[in-house]
Design an enzyme around this catalytic site. Structure first.
Site, PDB file in Angstrom:
ATOM      1  N   GLY A 151      -1.345  -1.812   3.265  1.00 28.15           N
ATOM      2  CA  GLY A 151      -2.688  -1.544   3.755  1.00 28.15           C
ATOM      3  C   GLY A 151      -3.376  -2.836   4.163  1.00 28.15           C
ATOM      4  CB  CYS A 152      -6.222  -3.517   6.417  1.00 31.44           C
ATOM      5  SG  CYS A 152      -7.446  -2.325   5.842  1.00 31.44           S
TER       6      CYS A 152
END
Length: 348
Positions: A151-152
């Site tokens: 994920g970011c």
């Protein structure tokens, strides 16, 4: 290194991450975008949905995923929501898989069920997945069947913290992450909370004490520290399209200094094409990386003795998502790691 062209299908191509992957891959000299999946937008062209695709080379018409011959692809890139992604990708036997959802990031099906509200849709595939933080998975991706793209938020946090934990310079406790992200991090689906009038001229926290990226961050930090690590993580939505900034406070290991921690990070990333420790005293900012696959980091001494502050900035849609996915694709296929990702940041 082979000189062949690889066929790629992108599922969920009408969303932010899917469209950004197509934007990057469409200029990649060794990829043929041979299938684009999008159920709600099926029958349309990418340029009908995203006008910035008009000048690019012709792309396939959007189709439902089940109408694409996925077995004819070399790589299938899943840009779908969690649950839906693994359910579709689990039917594929031949192609390599790059998944941008959360479905293959957690090694434990039980942990997934605890955080995502239901049983894992394809637990038998979890052992086949490599957690694709590119700079720390380079040796495992070439043989991987599935690359689980981080994920970011975890991407920025892990790039900031892993070198110090692996070098025993950061204590595996009292790690606090304050994160800021642009609105694209919430996806493209119509949501009242994401309307312009709701987000403009305001900043607000969300997922307090229970954001789904927490177990992903803790999983990777615990492996690096060789001990259980629990973090405090507070994400905030800020009124901009792209970008992510994390300010992380850590407790230093006994006898260690912020300067030594910075030195360890400089050494670890010295030869990395996309991760950069800035000159001493320079604070990372999202404008330094916007539109690019680059990450910028730095370390500062806290006024509290024995603590340090690490700051990291990435573009949430590129290094935090689609750009890292393309970086992983290159590594899996034996292509130059930077291919298709050479563009510099966009400023102003």
């Amino acid at each position: 290194m082979t000189d062949r062209t690889f066929k790629v299908a992108v599922l969920g191509a009408s969303g932010y991450t899917g469209a950004d992957f197509v934007r990057l891959a469409s200029r990649h000299p060794r990829l043929e975008i041979a299938g684009l999946g999008a159920n709600a937008k099926a029958g349309q062209n990418m340029s009908d949905i995203w006008p910035h695709f008009l000048p690019l080379r012709p792309l396939p018409v959007l189709q439902p995923a089940e109408e694409i011959d996925l077995e004819a692809m070399d790589v299938v890139v899943g840009c779908l929501p969690h649950g839906a992604s693994a359910e579709i990708l689990s039917r594929i036997e031949g192609p390599r898989i790059i998944d941008l959802s959360a479905d293959f990031r957690l090694r434990s099906a039980e942990t997934y069920a605890d955080w995502y509200g239901g049983p894992h849709p394809a637990p038998a595939l979890l052992p086949d997945a490599v957690y694709g933080l590119s700079e720390f998975a380079r040796d495992r991706l070439p043989s991987a069947r599935i690359a689980a793209c981080p994920g970011c938020y975890p991407t920025a946090a892990l790039l900031a913290l892993l070198p110090g934990l692996m070098a025993d310079m950061i204590a595996p406790r009292n790690i606090s992450i304050m994160a800021l992200s642009g609105v694209t991090g919430a996806g493209r689906a119509a949501k009242e909370a994401n309307l312009f009038a709701e987000v403009a001229e305001a900043v607000h926290p969300y997922g307090l004490g229970g954001h789904r990226h927490m177990p992903e961050i803790e999983q990777e930090l615990s492996a690096a520290a060789r001990a259980a690590v629990t973090v405090s993580f507070v994400p905030h939505l800020i009124p901009m399209n792209r970008g992510e900034l994390e300010t992380i406070t850590v407790e230093l290991a006994p006898g260690r200094s912020a300067q030594e921690l910075r030195g360890a990070m400089v050494d670890r990333y010295e030869d990395e094409p996309f991760v950069h420790v800035l000159p001493e005293g320079t604070a990372p900012a999202t404008r330094m990386v916007r539109g690019s696959n680059h990450a910028v980091l730095n370390v500062f001494a806290d006024r509290v003795p024995g603590r340090a502050i690490i700051v990291a900035a990435i573009d949430n849609l590129v290094k935090g998502s689609s750009g890292q996915a393309l970086q992983n694709l290159n590594l899996m296929l034996g292509l130059p790691e930077t291919m298709g990702l050479e563009q510099g940041p966009l400023f102003p």
